[in-house]
Enzyme design. Structure first.
Site, PDB file in Angstrom:
ATOM      1  N   GLY A  49       7.420  -2.143   5.445  1.00 36.63           N
ATOM      2  CA  GLY A  49       8.783  -2.646   5.267  1.00 36.63           C
ATOM      3  C   GLY A  49       9.861  -1.786   5.885  1.00 36.63           C
ATOM      4  CD  GLU A  50      14.300  -0.729   8.470  1.00 42.85           C
ATOM      5  OE1 GLU A  50      13.575  -0.428   9.424  1.00 42.85           O
ATOM      6  OE2 GLU A  50      15.028   0.105   7.903  1.00 42.85           O
ATOM      7  CB  CYS A  99       7.824  -3.215  15.590  1.00 47.35           C
ATOM      8  SG  CYS A  99       9.461  -2.905  14.892  1.00 47.35           S
ATOM      9  CB  CYS A 159       1.763   5.580  11.514  1.00 47.45           C
ATOM     10  SG  CYS A 159       2.683   6.917  10.896  1.00 47.45           S
ATOM     11  CG  ASN A 206      -2.641   5.373  14.007  1.00 45.69           C
ATOM     12  OD1 ASN A 206      -3.508   6.144  14.377  1.00 45.69           O
ATOM     13  ND2 ASN A 206      -1.533   5.790  13.399  1.00 45.69           N
ATOM     14  CB  CYS A 229       4.313  -2.343  13.441  1.00 43.57           C
ATOM     15  SG  CYS A 229       4.278  -2.127  11.659  1.00 43.57           S
ATOM     16  CB  CYS A 243       3.183   7.260   3.455  1.00 44.16           C
ATOM     17  SG  CYS A 243       3.761   6.003   4.561  1.00 44.16           S
ATOM     18  CB  CYS A 267       8.226  -5.862   7.942  1.00 46.05           C
ATOM     19  SG  CYS A 267       9.648  -5.024   8.681  1.00 46.05           S
ATOM     20  CG  HIS A 300       8.703   3.431  18.714  1.00 47.31           C
ATOM     21  ND1 HIS A 300       8.055   4.561  18.284  1.00 47.31           N
ATOM     22  CD2 HIS A 300       8.933   2.685  17.604  1.00 47.31           C
ATOM     23  CE1 HIS A 300       7.891   4.509  16.976  1.00 47.31           C
ATOM     24  NE2 HIS A 300       8.423   3.380  16.535  1.00 47.31           N
ATOM     25  CB  SER A 353      10.832   6.113   8.743  1.00 49.33           C
ATOM     26  OG  SER A 353      10.574   5.573  10.012  1.00 49.33           O
ATOM     27  CB  SER A 378      10.986   3.639  14.445  1.00 52.88           C
ATOM     28  OG  SER A 378      10.406   4.053  13.241  1.00 52.88           O
ATOM     29  CD  GLU A 429      -2.741  -1.224   2.463  1.00 52.18           C
ATOM     30  OE1 GLU A 429      -3.966  -1.351   2.359  1.00 52.18           O
ATOM     31  OE2 GLU A 429      -2.159  -1.197   3.556  1.00 52.18           O
TER      32      GLU A 429
HETATM   33  N1  SAH Z   1      10.195   0.116   9.031  1.00 46.89           N
HETATM   34  C1  SAH Z   1      10.386   1.503   9.137  1.00 46.89           C
HETATM   35  C2  SAH Z   1       9.415   2.326   8.316  1.00 46.89           C
HETATM   36  C3  SAH Z   1       7.989   1.873   8.296  1.00 46.89           C
HETATM   37  S1  SAH Z   1       7.102   2.034   9.803  1.00 46.89           S
HETATM   38  C4  SAH Z   1      10.354   1.934  10.582  1.00 46.89           C
HETATM   39  O1  SAH Z   1      10.037   1.118  11.439  1.00 46.89           O
HETATM   40  O2  SAH Z   1      10.707   3.071  10.835  1.00 46.89           O
HETATM   41  C5  SAH Z   1       6.740   3.780   9.811  1.00 46.89           C
HETATM   42  C6  SAH Z   1       6.434   4.371  11.172  1.00 46.89           C
HETATM   43  O3  SAH Z   1       5.165   3.938  11.664  1.00 46.89           O
HETATM   44  C7  SAH Z   1       7.447   3.963  12.221  1.00 46.89           C
HETATM   45  O4  SAH Z   1       7.834   5.055  13.006  1.00 46.89           O
HETATM   46  C8  SAH Z   1       6.663   2.983  13.031  1.00 46.89           C
HETATM   47  O5  SAH Z   1       7.215   2.841  14.289  1.00 46.89           O
HETATM   48  C9  SAH Z   1       5.293   3.612  13.026  1.00 46.89           C
HETATM   49  N2  SAH Z   1       4.218   2.710  13.427  1.00 46.89           N
HETATM   50  C10 SAH Z   1       4.146   1.390  13.220  1.00 46.89           C
HETATM   51  N3  SAH Z   1       2.996   0.888  13.736  1.00 46.89           N
HETATM   52  C11 SAH Z   1       2.330   1.924  14.279  1.00 46.89           C
HETATM   53  C12 SAH Z   1       1.063   2.035  14.920  1.00 46.89           C
HETATM   54  N4  SAH Z   1       0.256   1.008  15.073  1.00 46.89           N
HETATM   55  N5  SAH Z   1       0.664   3.261  15.346  1.00 46.89           N
HETATM   56  C13 SAH Z   1       1.461   4.328  15.145  1.00 46.89           C
HETATM   57  N6  SAH Z   1       2.655   4.294  14.523  1.00 46.89           N
HETATM   58  C14 SAH Z   1       3.097   3.094  14.083  1.00 46.89           C
HETATM   59 FE1  SF4 Z   2       8.772  -3.393  10.146  1.00 49.04          FE
HETATM   60 FE2  SF4 Z   2       8.820  -0.734  10.660  1.00 49.04          FE
HETATM   61 FE3  SF4 Z   2       6.651  -2.216  11.232  1.00 49.04          FE
HETATM   62 FE4  SF4 Z   2       8.871  -2.532  12.677  1.00 49.04          FE
HETATM   63  S1  SF4 Z   2       7.591  -0.657  12.552  1.00 49.04           S
HETATM   64  S2  SF4 Z   2       7.582  -4.191  11.868  1.00 49.04           S
HETATM   65  S3  SF4 Z   2      10.441  -2.251  11.117  1.00 49.04           S
HETATM   66  S4  SF4 Z   2       7.466  -1.821   9.225  1.00 49.04           S
END
Ligand code: SAH
Ligand code: SF4
Length: 387
Positions: free
Chosen positions: A189-190, A138, A363, A320, A141, A127, A134, A245, A221, A243, A113
């Protein structure tokens, strides 16, 4: 003596290869493709590639017939050998707040997406996803619950920008009123596990004679793949977002399991060495607000200590939720109190307004139905093909 052949087990001839898609090829690859298809001799390849490039990425052409400064015969050769296409839009959703989300299919079973968010940066941010699924898990996520299917190619990443530009009617690329001003690698993805393709995609979308997005308006990111930070900065000059957290390894190990490999101290040292970091080019720390987990005033103070001395912004992201997610978002008042501590310490700490929640476009809510093909299915298919 008569010879009879049993053709029933003969290998079927492979299906003809689909014509190469020129949109999303880097300039050098585009020039090479033109030579290989004998559209032009090597000495004219650069000039020809520049023409085609401009039509595709400045004017958004998808039809060789529009390329009126190229001779008709050459256009016919181009159309015989190539196509100019986009990833297939499987689903398009528009949120009440104007956020747009596209589910794109790059190949059978390879879907991801991208999301356009109005009013971010100068006018709006796209975005993009860098992988389908991935490998990192995390815990907060949604994408992290999906196995990695594969890395996206540079063309597939740049293709997401082309789809958005088509939809937003952003052609030609130098329109004054453009609404796609920034690109953020914050989709699925990363990106640092796919750096070659991410860097090549950036060359495509930052090219001044094409889409022309300034590299300062492109943010990558990462969850903290420390050894790739320097290569990212050197190769792309992208803006960096981390990221974070959590402010201690115990909690970060749990939320961002990659922390067990690259703990906070190493991460901060890697950020400090990021090429081009300055007050004008700050690193953004992303901090997702999880109720009762990482949102206390003590943690806000720890965050201030951690980033001290770094040119930094801190982005507080209200969590979220997604179906089955194990956390809740912190209360509004808790987030405000957390932000106030950061602000008093001199850090701009905007609270990211969740966008497109009604269409699961915010996000961390992204997840496609593509799952890694099960080994048994793959085995059956390969066995079939080798007959
Ligand atoms: N993998 C990379 C980029 C994609 S995630 C990374 O982890 O940075 C993009 C952003 O969305 C990151 O900061 C991630 O921590 C945040 N994110 C992931 N799940 C989320 C959620 N459920 N609510 C809010 N932010 C979230
Ligand atoms: Fe992958 Fe980024 Fe989600 Fe972590 S926050 S699982 S690195 S997409």
């Amino acid at each position: 003596m008569g010879l009879s052949l049993d053709l029933s087990r003969a290998r079927p001839s492979p299906p003809p290869a689909a014509p190469l898609n020129l949109a999303g090829l880097s300039r050098p690859k585009l020039a090479a493709a033109l030579v290989e298809a004998e559209v032009c001799p090597p000495e004219k390849a650069r000039m020809r590639a520049n023409q085609v490039w401009r039509w595709m990425h400045h004017f958004g052409a998808t039809d060789f017939d529009r390329m009126t400064d190229i001779a008709k015969q050459t256009r016919a050769k181009l159309a015989d050998a190539f196509v100019i296409s986009r990833p297939e839009v499987v689903e398009r959703q528009v949120s009440r707040d104007g956020t747009r989300k596209w589910l794109l299919r790059f190949a059978p079973g390879v879907e991801a997406e991208s999301v356009y968010i109005p009013d971010v940066g100068r006018v709006g941010a796209l975005c993009v996803s860098s992988q389908v699924g991935c490998t990192l898990n995390c815990t907060f996520c949604h994408t992290g619950t999906q196995a990695l299917v594969r890395n996206l190619t540079a063309g597939e990443i740049a293709g997401q920008v082309l789809v958005a530009k088509d939809d937003l009617e952003e052609w030609p690329s130098d329109r004054e009123d453009r609404s796609l001003s920034n690109v953020v690698f914050m989709g699925m993805g990363e990106p640092l596990y796919n750096l070659d393709n991410v860097a090549e995609a950036m060359d495509i979308i930052a090219d001044g004679e094409g889409i022309g997005l300034s590299r300062r308006r492109i943010t990558v990111s990462t969850s903290g793949v420390v050894p790739e930070l320097k290569p990212l900065g050197e190769r792309t000059q992208a803006m960096l977002a981390i990221s974070l957290h959590a402010t201690n390894d115990e909690l970060r190990d749990e939320l961002v399991p990659l922390n067990r490999k690259y703990p906070i101290k190493e991460l901060i040292a890697g950020i400090r060495a990021y090429p081009g970091l300055s007050n004008a080019r700050r690193v953004t720390f992303e901090y997702v607000m999880l109720k009762g987990i990482n949102d206390s005033p003590a943690e806000a103070r720890a965050l201030v200590r951690l980033v001290q001395g770094l040119p930094a912004k801190i982005n507080l992201i209200p969590f979220n939720p997604w179906p089955g997610s194990p956390y809740e978002c912190s209360d509004g008042a808790t987030i405000e109190a957390f932000a106030a501590i950061l602000n008093r310490a001199g850090y701009a700490s905007p609270i990211r307004t969740p966008r497109g929640r009604d269409i699961l476009a915010a996000c961390g809510q992204l997840k496609s139905e593509s799952e890694k093909e099960r080994a048994s299915v793959r085995w059956a298919r390969e066995a079939d093909a080798s007959l």
